[in-house]
Design an enzyme around this catalytic site. Structure first.
Site, PDB file in Angstrom:
ATOM      1  CG  ASP A  69       2.978  -5.748  -4.129  1.00 22.47           C
ATOM      2  OD1 ASP A  69       3.800  -6.671  -4.178  1.00 22.47           O
ATOM      3  OD2 ASP A  69       1.757  -5.914  -4.274  1.00 22.47           O
ATOM      4  CG  ASP A 124       2.047  -5.573  -0.044  1.00 25.65           C
ATOM      5  OD1 ASP A 124       3.030  -6.276  -0.309  1.00 25.65           O
ATOM      6  OD2 ASP A 124       1.147  -5.324  -0.856  1.00 25.65           O
ATOM      7  CG  ASP A 132      -2.432  -4.833  -3.610  1.00 30.30           C
ATOM      8  OD1 ASP A 132      -1.362  -5.391  -3.288  1.00 30.30           O
ATOM      9  OD2 ASP A 132      -3.200  -5.309  -4.472  1.00 30.30           O
TER      10      ASP A 132
END
Length: 792
Positions: A315, A549, A545
């Site tokens: 990410d 996600d 984080d």
């Protein structure tokens, strides 16, 4: 199960709620709210957790526990209650680990629920009041206030707010929201106040759909598959041998009092009792090593899964970047400098508020020395309608200065034109920066002072991480909710070079080689992307984080939450980085490959032992006409052998330079080769004892016991090295001590005649010397076999 679709709520509620009011500033009535609550359910996620007792029972009812349970029954039948107790402890230990892992999914859902607002300000019956967030229904009118968490999916109808949606959407910059803007449950109000209408509640919210994805996300670990395949192959191979053994015994009219112990001995010889526990032990030791490097494994299998990953889905926000806005560059107009531009911009910024843009500018200005700064006499915070903030200040001469800071398009029309301003702004925006303009002077003669570019910068170690992962054979792919242009720029900075996936649904047949960047993706897109990569045969790592996600982190073989991750992400991930930066990912891959090599060594050793034990039993029966092992001797072989084998989990190994993968078929073939080689050694010595030395069956049983112990020592040291024995890393202290203890126990038992008929020390020493010679002969031919089978 399919995800519930979002609820569209036009007018006050929707067409399905017949009889309710049309859109009204007074909100719903209590009666309407009760009817809609009955129709749509509470604004919460249902508790789908299984009863703890059922979860515990399920952990004891599966192929691997069946093996251990069968061993316990056999030990009890043989009256070996101590051995049965030891195996029972192993069974319960593995069941407890499985119980804990399954509970992690429930922990993720609990963390998601905590992110939701506990109470909400709602207008019912024309009166504003606080009520539990769970009581909200579609059509409710709610108030969004500074510092509050949005309790449901809503559409703003009045007012303006600054919303932080990074925990859900991955957008690093807070969003200005006004009438008509749709926002989601879990968003945080950073500034302002607004009135909004609820459009979706409970599991139908975007947050709720994320929670459902987390609950249903599951992937069988490579370790679990490996254990099952090893057990299956051993069961088939040894099962056939046991049938042959029994058939031979019956054909030669052996009495049942000899056949029954023979069958029990053969079954004990074929069960890899310590296999599941050893896999867990190796992972636990790897986890302890990682903890010392700032990585906390939350799922035991995640350690050795790290050895196999060939794709890392990283990410952008908070993972490859810092997730904090900073001033990247200042472009002053002619006649001004950086310090003056930042000083004036800071005067038009709120002090101590939660606006990340104002915080970044004040932070940058504090590092620049400006002489005689004006004193602010009046400040107007950012107005989304005007797209700027304003301040009035008094300079050192007592003159009044008007300062404005905001979007270039808004500020540019109020200031005197500058020929370099527009090209400079376009250049900065093309690089993915957020560009603000600063102007000052009398209201009727404002002068453009300069431009300020802000961005969420890449972490210092991100580029080095991507490069090192590439050398380790791991492809890094960026997956983010941010805009494609911004994502592509950051990707290039950190070394993730390649095509950007076009906007729209992610293709179901997508491959990691197709695109380097996937931007503008939703939580379910990340989840689907991980599954698509897995279906293409990849072992996937997912780094993130935020709550957005969590589904992908849970689905990936190796989910990694960075140190700044939310509780949702940490509970969904298999690995949590406890220190800032991403160096822990490389450490995880390297330590995972060390753990994999240890588990592979044990697996080869276990397959070899189980094959040779049953084969030796068969050949010994044919050669002597009697069982060359009693159940007690086989239990002794298993116990001393498992101590030696389990010490391989702490052995010194050389990790591979490329991702590992389980080739169980090849491992089985290698084990069969090693087992037949050891069988040849054991049968040769047994033949000497039977035909040349004329040993009786009881003494031959002692010889067979010591032969297996010494033969297992030889194959153990041969399998721990892919190359020559002398070229491999030196054995660990635990392996050496286990070898000494193993041989000493076997030697004392055989020489003293405890639990067996005694055998002379000279014969035992000769067997040990022969085993050492056998180890070096086996090592000569093993290298080419391992190379052909691609065991590395």
């Amino acid at each position: 199960m399919p995800l519930a679709p979002p609820i569209a709520v036009p007018a006050s509620v929707d067409a399905s709620a017949k009889g309710t009011t049309t859109e009204s500033p007074n909100g719903l009535t209590s009666e309407e709210a009760r009817r809609l609550s009955a129709q749509f359910g509470p604004n919460s996620m249902p508790d789908t957790s299984a009863h703890p007792a059922r979860m515990a029972i399920e952990k004891l009812w599966a192929p691997i526990p069946w093996m251990l349970e069968a061993a316990i029954v056999l030990e009890v039948v043989l009256g070996k209650f101590i051995e049965a107790g030891i195996i029972a402890v192993l069974l319960l230990f593995n069941a407890a680990l499985g119980f804990f892992q399954e509970g992690r999914a429930q922990a993720t859902l609990a963390a998601l629920k905590k992110r939701l607002a506990l109470t909400a300000s709602v207008r019912r019956d024309g009166v504003w009041k606080n009520c539990p967030a769970a009581e909200l229904v579609p059509g409710d009118i709610v108030k969004l206030s500074l510092g509050g968490v949005v309790a449901a999916d809503v559409q703003i109808v009045e007012g303006n707010v600054l919303l932080d949606q990074s925990m859900l959407t991955g957008e690093s910059i807070a969003t200005e929201a006004g009438p008509g803007f749709q926002t989601y449950a879990g968003a945080l109000v950073r500034r302002g106040e607004a009135v909004a209408r609820v459009t979706a509640t409970g599991t139908r919210t975007k947050f709720g759909r994320t929670a459902e994805l987390v609950r249903t996300a599951h992937v069988v670990s490579s370790q679990q598959k490996a254990v099952l395949r090893v057990v299956r192959n051993l069961a088939v191979f040894n099962g056939i041998l046991i049938v042959i053994l029994v058939a031979y015994a019956l054909a030669h009219s052996m009495p049942w009092k000899e056949i029954i112990p023979l069958i029990l001995t053969a079954v004990l010889a074929s069960i890899p009792v310590a296999l599941p526990a050893t896999f867990t032990l190796a992972s636990a030791l790897g986890a302890r090593a990682l903890a010392r490097q700032g990585v906390l494994p939350t799922r035991p299998s995640a350690v050795d899964e790290a050895a196999s990953i060939d794709v890392l889905c990283a990410d952008k926000t908070g993972t490859l970047t810092r997730n904090e806005l900073t001033v990247t560059t200042v472009r002053p107009m002619p006649g001004f400098d950086d310090a003056h531009v930042l000083m004036m911009a800071a005067l038009a910024s709120s002090d101590g508020g939660q606006d990340p843009v104002d915080g970044a500018i004040r932070s940058a200005a504090s590092g620049k020395v400006a002489s005689n700064p004006p004193k602010v006499s009046h400040f107007e915070p950012f107005d989304p309608a005007k797209k700027m903030s304003e301040a009035t200040a008094v300079d050192s001469n007592g003159g009044t200065i008007h300062i404005i800071k905001g979007a270039f398009a808004a500020v540019g029309v109020l200031a005197a034109p500058s020929p370099t301003a527009l090209p400079t702004a376009n250049e900065l925006e093309a690089k993915g920066f957020r560009v603000l303009a600063v102007a000052a002077g009398p209201p009727s003669a404002m002068q453009l002072l300069g431009l300020i570019a802000l961005s969420d910068p890449a972490r210092d170690d991100s580029a080095a991480l991507v490069t090192e992962l590439k050398t380790l054979g791991v492809r890094t792919v960026m997956v983010t909710g941010d805009a494609p242009a911004t994502a592509a720029i950051v990707a290039h900075i950190v070394g993730v070079d390649g095509a950007v996936c076009p906007p729209g649904p992610i293709p179901s047949d997508v491959r990691p080689e197709s695109f380097a960047v996937f931007a503008g993706v939703l939580p379910e897109d990340k989840y689907k992307l991980v599954k698509a990569f897995q279906q293409a045969g990849n072992i996937v790592g997912m780094c993130g984080d935020g709550a957005n996600d969590a589904p992908a982190l849970r689905q990936a073989q190796m989910g990694i939450a960075v140190s700044t991750a939310t509780d949702v992400a940490k509970s969904a991930a298999g690995l949590v980085l406890t220190n800032p930066g991403l160096v822990g990912i490389v450490a995880s891959v390297k330590e995972g490959r060390i753990t994999f090599q240890r588990i592979l060594n044990y697996t080869l050793n276990s397959v070899t032992k189980k094959i040779v034990q049953v084969l030796f039993l068969v050949v010994g029966l044919v050669m002597t006409g009697h069982a060359i092992f009693t159940p007690m001797l086989m239990v002794l072989v298993m116990m001393v052998g498992d101590v030696l084998g389990m010490s391989l989990t702490a052995d010194n190994v050389r990790p591979s330079s490329l991702p590992n993968s389980w080739r169980i078929g090849n491992v089985t073939i290698a084990g069969i080769f090693m087992g037949i080689s050891e069988l040849a050694f054991c049968v040769g010595v047994l033949a000497i004892g039977h035909f040349r030395m004329g040993l009786g069956i009881l003494t031959l049983q002692t010889l067979a016991f010591f032969l297996l112990v010494c033969g297992n020592q030889a194959t153990t040291y041969a399998v721990r090295a892919r190359g020559r024995i002398w070229a491999s890393p030196h054995p660990s202290r635990w392996l050496v001590l286990s070898s000494v203890a193993d041989l000493s126990i076997a030697l004392v038992l055989a020489e003293r005649g405890w639990l067996m008929r005694p055998l002379s020390f000279l014969v035992l020493a000769s067997v040990l010397g022969g085993a050492i010679a056998f180890a070096f002969v086996l090592d000569l031919v093993k290298v080419s076999v391992f190379s052909r089978l691609k065991i590395a």
